[in-house]
Design a protein around this motif. Structure first.
Motif, PDB file in Angstrom:
ATOM      1  N   VAL A 108     -84.283 -11.566 -43.720  1.00  0.00           N
ATOM      2  CA  VAL A 108     -83.093 -12.198 -44.583  1.00  0.00           C
ATOM      3  C   VAL A 108     -82.559 -11.135 -44.410  1.00  0.00           C
ATOM      4  O   VAL A 108     -83.183  -9.697 -43.919  1.00  0.00           O
ATOM      5  CB  VAL A 108     -83.281 -12.319 -45.789  1.00  0.00           C
ATOM      6  N   VAL A 109     -81.314 -11.213 -43.169  1.00  0.00           N
ATOM      7  CA  VAL A 109     -79.976 -10.064 -43.136  1.00  0.00           C
ATOM      8  C   VAL A 109     -79.253 -10.438 -43.316  1.00  0.00           C
ATOM      9  O   VAL A 109     -78.454 -11.796 -42.993  1.00  0.00           O
ATOM     10  CB  VAL A 109     -80.036 -10.230 -41.250  1.00  0.00           C
ATOM     11  N   VAL A 110     -78.307  -9.257 -43.920  1.00  0.00           N
ATOM     12  CA  VAL A 110     -77.215  -9.857 -44.814  1.00  0.00           C
ATOM     13  C   VAL A 110     -76.001  -8.777 -43.820  1.00  0.00           C
ATOM     14  O   VAL A 110     -76.459  -7.356 -44.220  1.00  0.00           O
ATOM     15  CB  VAL A 110     -77.084  -9.383 -46.371  1.00  0.00           C
ATOM     16  N   PHE A 166     -75.571  -3.834 -44.922  1.00  0.00           N
ATOM     17  CA  PHE A 166     -75.658  -3.868 -44.041  1.00  0.00           C
ATOM     18  C   PHE A 166     -77.741  -3.490 -44.744  1.00  0.00           C
ATOM     19  O   PHE A 166     -77.799  -2.822 -44.661  1.00  0.00           O
ATOM     20  CB  PHE A 166     -76.309  -2.819 -42.746  1.00  0.00           C
ATOM     21  N   VAL A 167     -78.210  -4.904 -45.165  1.00  0.00           N
ATOM     22  CA  VAL A 167     -79.750  -5.070 -45.810  1.00  0.00           C
ATOM     23  C   VAL A 167     -80.316  -6.125 -44.741  1.00  0.00           C
ATOM     24  O   VAL A 167     -80.302  -7.234 -44.700  1.00  0.00           O
ATOM     25  CB  VAL A 167     -79.037  -5.351 -47.560  1.00  0.00           C
ATOM     26  N   VAL A 168     -81.640  -5.727 -44.240  1.00  0.00           N
ATOM     27  CA  VAL A 168     -82.666  -6.977 -43.995  1.00  0.00           C
ATOM     28  C   VAL A 168     -83.382  -6.624 -45.021  1.00  0.00           C
ATOM     29  O   VAL A 168     -83.766  -5.376 -45.218  1.00  0.00           O
ATOM     30  CB  VAL A 168     -82.975  -5.843 -43.062  1.00  0.00           C
ATOM     31  N   LEU A 169     -84.274  -7.758 -45.343  1.00  0.00           N
ATOM     32  CA  LEU A 169     -85.169  -7.890 -46.324  1.00  0.00           C
ATOM     33  C   LEU A 169     -86.117  -9.002 -45.467  1.00  0.00           C
ATOM     34  O   LEU A 169     -85.928  -9.344 -44.242  1.00  0.00           O
ATOM     35  CB  LEU A 169     -84.907  -9.254 -47.470  1.00  0.00           C
ATOM     36  N   HIS A 170     -87.802  -8.256 -45.089  1.00  0.00           N
ATOM     37  CA  HIS A 170     -88.587  -8.652 -44.531  1.00  0.00           C
ATOM     38  C   HIS A 170     -90.033  -8.756 -45.393  1.00  0.00           C
ATOM     39  O   HIS A 170     -90.793  -7.904 -46.085  1.00  0.00           O
ATOM     40  CB  HIS A 170     -89.075  -7.366 -43.133  1.00  0.00           C
ATOM     41  N   LYS A 171     -90.371 -10.122 -45.644  1.00  0.00           N
ATOM     42  CA  LYS A 171     -91.564 -10.064 -46.496  1.00  0.00           C
ATOM     43  C   LYS A 171     -91.300 -10.203 -47.924  1.00  0.00           C
ATOM     44  O   LYS A 171     -91.833  -9.830 -48.667  1.00  0.00           O
ATOM     45  CB  LYS A 171     -92.407  -9.896 -46.170  1.00  0.00           C
ATOM     46  N   LEU A 192     -78.661  -8.984 -33.542  1.00  0.00           N
ATOM     47  CA  LEU A 192     -79.579  -9.998 -35.050  1.00  0.00           C
ATOM     48  C   LEU A 192     -81.256  -9.604 -33.831  1.00  0.00           C
ATOM     49  O   LEU A 192     -81.941  -9.719 -33.990  1.00  0.00           O
ATOM     50  CB  LEU A 192     -79.603 -11.509 -34.792  1.00  0.00           C
ATOM     51  N   ARG A 193     -81.227  -9.765 -31.857  1.00  0.00           N
ATOM     52  CA  ARG A 193     -81.630  -9.831 -30.987  1.00  0.00           C
ATOM     53  C   ARG A 193     -82.326  -8.161 -31.807  1.00  0.00           C
ATOM     54  O   ARG A 193     -83.478  -7.931 -31.426  1.00  0.00           O
ATOM     55  CB  ARG A 193     -81.311  -9.727 -30.304  1.00  0.00           C
ATOM     56  N   ASP A 194     -81.497  -7.210 -32.088  1.00  0.00           N
ATOM     57  CA  ASP A 194     -82.390  -5.900 -31.467  1.00  0.00           C
ATOM     58  C   ASP A 194     -83.110  -6.288 -33.047  1.00  0.00           C
ATOM     59  O   ASP A 194     -84.283  -5.574 -33.022  1.00  0.00           O
ATOM     60  CB  ASP A 194     -81.418  -4.323 -31.558  1.00  0.00           C
ATOM     61  N   VAL A 195     -82.451  -6.216 -34.304  1.00  0.00           N
ATOM     62  CA  VAL A 195     -83.344  -6.518 -35.640  1.00  0.00           C
ATOM     63  C   VAL A 195     -84.627  -7.065 -34.548  1.00  0.00           C
ATOM     64  O   VAL A 195     -85.559  -6.358 -35.340  1.00  0.00           O
ATOM     65  CB  VAL A 195     -82.597  -6.662 -36.709  1.00  0.00           C
ATOM     66  N   LEU A 196     -84.689  -7.868 -34.642  1.00  0.00           N
ATOM     67  CA  LEU A 196     -86.211  -9.054 -34.158  1.00  0.00           C
ATOM     68  C   LEU A 196     -86.792  -7.940 -33.352  1.00  0.00           C
ATOM     69  O   LEU A 196     -88.086  -8.204 -33.253  1.00  0.00           O
ATOM     70  CB  LEU A 196     -85.604 -10.565 -33.199  1.00  0.00           C
ATOM     71  N   GLU A 197     -86.259  -7.708 -32.256  1.00  0.00           N
ATOM     72  CA  GLU A 197     -87.173  -6.779 -31.852  1.00  0.00           C
ATOM     73  C   GLU A 197     -87.676  -6.236 -31.999  1.00  0.00           C
ATOM     74  O   GLU A 197     -89.207  -5.650 -32.097  1.00  0.00           O
ATOM     75  CB  GLU A 197     -86.778  -6.329 -30.166  1.00  0.00           C
ATOM     76  N   GLU A 198     -87.427  -5.257 -33.009  1.00  0.00           N
ATOM     77  CA  GLU A 198     -87.970  -4.265 -33.950  1.00  0.00           C
ATOM     78  C   GLU A 198     -89.142  -5.088 -34.628  1.00  0.00           C
ATOM     79  O   GLU A 198     -90.134  -4.386 -35.079  1.00  0.00           O
ATOM     80  CB  GLU A 198     -87.269  -3.325 -34.445  1.00  0.00           C
ATOM     81  N   VAL A 199     -88.959  -5.861 -35.361  1.00  0.00           N
ATOM     82  CA  VAL A 199     -89.491  -6.804 -35.824  1.00  0.00           C
ATOM     83  C   VAL A 199     -91.190  -7.162 -35.266  1.00  0.00           C
ATOM     84  O   VAL A 199     -91.413  -7.520 -36.379  1.00  0.00           O
ATOM     85  CB  VAL A 199     -88.814  -8.222 -36.732  1.00  0.00           C
ATOM     86  N   GLN A 258     -88.708   2.521 -40.531  1.00  0.00           N
ATOM     87  CA  GLN A 258     -87.895   3.864 -39.694  1.00  0.00           C
ATOM     88  C   GLN A 258     -87.569   3.069 -38.501  1.00  0.00           C
ATOM     89  O   GLN A 258     -86.757   3.804 -37.917  1.00  0.00           O
ATOM     90  CB  GLN A 258     -89.514   4.860 -39.761  1.00  0.00           C
ATOM     91  N   ARG A 259     -88.656   2.040 -37.707  1.00  0.00           N
ATOM     92  CA  ARG A 259     -87.185   1.594 -36.875  1.00  0.00           C
ATOM     93  C   ARG A 259     -86.193   0.762 -37.036  1.00  0.00           C
ATOM     94  O   ARG A 259     -85.615   1.466 -35.871  1.00  0.00           O
ATOM     95  CB  ARG A 259     -88.577   0.248 -36.173  1.00  0.00           C
ATOM     96  N   LEU A 260     -85.737   0.067 -37.934  1.00  0.00           N
ATOM     97  CA  LEU A 260     -84.255  -0.181 -38.282  1.00  0.00           C
ATOM     98  C   LEU A 260     -83.563   0.880 -38.182  1.00  0.00           C
ATOM     99  O   LEU A 260     -82.200   0.653 -38.619  1.00  0.00           O
ATOM    100  CB  LEU A 260     -84.584  -1.569 -39.294  1.00  0.00           C
ATOM    101  N   ALA A 261     -84.133   1.720 -39.299  1.00  0.00           N
ATOM    102  CA  ALA A 261     -82.889   3.032 -39.687  1.00  0.00           C
ATOM    103  C   ALA A 261     -81.588   3.820 -38.469  1.00  0.00           C
ATOM    104  O   ALA A 261     -80.904   3.478 -38.645  1.00  0.00           O
ATOM    105  CB  ALA A 261     -83.536   4.147 -40.088  1.00  0.00           C
ATOM    106  N   PRO A 262     -82.088   3.417 -37.026  1.00  0.00           N
ATOM    107  CA  PRO A 262     -81.307   3.547 -36.419  1.00  0.00           C
ATOM    108  C   PRO A 262     -80.106   2.714 -35.870  1.00  0.00           C
ATOM    109  O   PRO A 262     -78.937   2.678 -35.790  1.00  0.00           O
ATOM    110  CB  PRO A 262     -82.195   4.373 -35.162  1.00  0.00           C
ATOM    111  N   ILE A 263     -80.539   1.668 -36.004  1.00  0.00           N
ATOM    112  CA  ILE A 263     -79.933   0.236 -35.565  1.00  0.00           C
ATOM    113  C   ILE A 263     -78.651   0.250 -37.482  1.00  0.00           C
ATOM    114  O   ILE A 263     -77.897   0.016 -37.031  1.00  0.00           O
ATOM    115  CB  ILE A 263     -80.546  -1.079 -35.516  1.00  0.00           C
TER     116      ILE A 263
END
Length: 450
Positions: A419-421, A162-167, A439-446, A140-145
């Motif tokens: 992983v960010v594609v 744009f695809v992001v995998l976490h764990k 990537l900075r903004d993605v990392l802040e949300e993670v 939900q937090r990454l959706a706006p990005i």
């Protein structure tokens, strides 16, 4: 005055003749680029030809090509002035730029029927296409990005996917208009990192020694005989090479003029002692892939190995790894896969070369891959790019990545299990993506505790 006019006429004639000679030498590159990339976009990626011409081919002299798409015979012919090139599609193999043979002659080589059936069967099975959903709060937090990046292009460029995998779970996924989860998209030089994985698997299976001389026949009479696969993977072969993409450079001649691209690259003379000088070269990857092919009894045997030992375990169901006229897979540039497939590949390296409990790559292969090549300024490992030099200042230094022309990237963050594609058409320098900010903004949300 007559003498001046004569000199002017002679100078003009020389300029015209020189210009014609230059254009004639550029013709196979101009028309070859248009034919090959349009054919792959239409017949592999299933994109609309007009969209590809308006975006991907709208630059330099390539924008002036006249392109004919033959949907029945699955070929594209591109013309510019007196030049012409044709590229042909074959199921399973993708598109090949015709050099010295007709499409009918090329099609006598058929993709193994049983392999094609297996690939199509896996493609039809939606279960194999699935990746688990990740943390819903993070999603939900990454959706706006994701929306800002792909929908609004707030970070620059023209992203397609744009695809992001976490764990291991999907926490962001967004596609541009006309692109979907099943669209196979061009890797460009990310294919080099897949070549790394294939080499690693062959090392694990005791089929290769990356530190031994390669015993390539053409190299046995000079200093090139000392070159190893390790040298190629770290871009330290010492071979002469010009990677400039804007003219009749080595990389452009290789990709658009040559029947056997690996042979063209390995025929270059030695400029530096092997292992002593870093120079980025797409030619080295095609030398490596040609050498790997020599370790198998046939092209078909190598394809079976690649699909069974790398693609199938990862759940990459229907990739298209294109080849040159000699049948060598083009590890420098031409892999087509979905955004999720590229994410699966990134996850393999995030998981230390394992899929579940199964080890795909040798122990220690990640450390080897991320060891900086001497002379690269801490920015390159073994067919992977590194952030050890802080190129992306707001991104951890241990991040490593697959990087392709025009903005194709798989970013791997070991400590963050991320992983960010990113895939699309984002050429430098006028349409570049601000990867550092993204990537900075993605990392802040993670990292957020919300």
């Amino acid at each position: 005055m007559k003498r001046v006019l004569r000199y002017v006429a002679i100078a003009l004639l020389i300029a015209i003749v020189g210009g014609c000679i230059y254009l004639n030498r550029m013709m196979p590159i101009i028309t070859g680029y248009a034919a090959k990339n349009l054919a792959s976009a239409v017949f592999v990626s299933c994109r609309e030809a007009k969209d590809v011409e308006a975006m991907d081919l709208h630059f330099s002299l390539i924008r002036f090509t006249n392109n004919t798409v033959d949907y029945e015979n699955k070929t594209v012919t591109s013309r510019f002035l007196w030049g012409k090139s044709t590229a042909a599609y074959r199921e399973g193999y993708g598109v090949t730029l015709l050099r010295g043979a007709t499409a009918d002659e090329l099609r006598r080589q058929r993709f193994p029927k049983d392999m094609l059936s297996q690939v199509l069967a896996r493609q039809d099975s939606t279960a194999t296409m699935q990746l688990p959903a990740g943390d819903s709060a993070l999603a939900q937090r990454l959706a706006p990005i994701a929306e800002a990046f792909v929908g609004e292009r707030a970070y620059g460029g023209h992203p397609f996917a744009f695809v992001v995998l976490h764990k291991g779970g999907v926490v962001a996924e967004r596609y541009d208009k006309g692109i979907g989860a099943d669209t196979k998209l061009l890797s460009w030089s990310m294919a080099k990192s897949f070549t790394n994985a294939l080499i690693g698997i062959m090392v694990k299976d005791s089929l290769l020694d990356i530190h031994a001389p390669m015993e390539i026949p053409e190299w046995q009479g000079d200093g090139r005989k000392a070159i190893t696969l390790h040298d190629l993977m770290q871009m330290q072969s010492g071979l002469e090479w010009n990677e400039d993409y804007g003219a009749r450079s080595d990389v452009n001649v290789m990709l658009h003029c040559e029947r056997d691209m690996g042979l063209f690259a390995l025929s270059k003379p030695l400029e530096h002692d092997p292992g002593t000088h870093w120079q980025y070269s797409s030619g080295t990857t095609n030398i490596a892939m040609r050498y790997l092919r020599s370790r198998f009894p046939s092209n078909e045997a190598m394809l079976r190995y690649l699909h069974s030992r790398l693609f199938a375990p990862l759940g990459i169901v229907a990739p298209v790894f294109e080849q040159d006229m000699s049948g060598t897979l083009l590890g420098s540039s031409y892999l087509y896969a979905t955004a999720r497939d590229y994410a699966r590949f990134g996850q393999l390296f995030l998981n230390d070369g394992c899929v579940g409990s199964e080890r795909i790559l040798p122990e220690g292969w990640m450390d080897y891959t991320r060891t900086p090549a001497v002379g690269s300024g801490n920015r390159y490992g073994a067919f992977f790019w590194l952030n050890k030099n802080g190129k992306l200042p707001d991104v951890p230094r241990d991040m490593f990545y697959c990087d392709g022309h025009d903005g194709q990237d798989i970013f791997i963050f070991p400590a963050q299990q991320l992983v960010v594609v990113v895939l699309g058409y984002s050429p430098k320098p006028d349409n570049v993506i601000d990867f550092n900010a993204l990537l900075r903004d993605v990392l802040e949300e993670v990292r957020s505790k919300r």
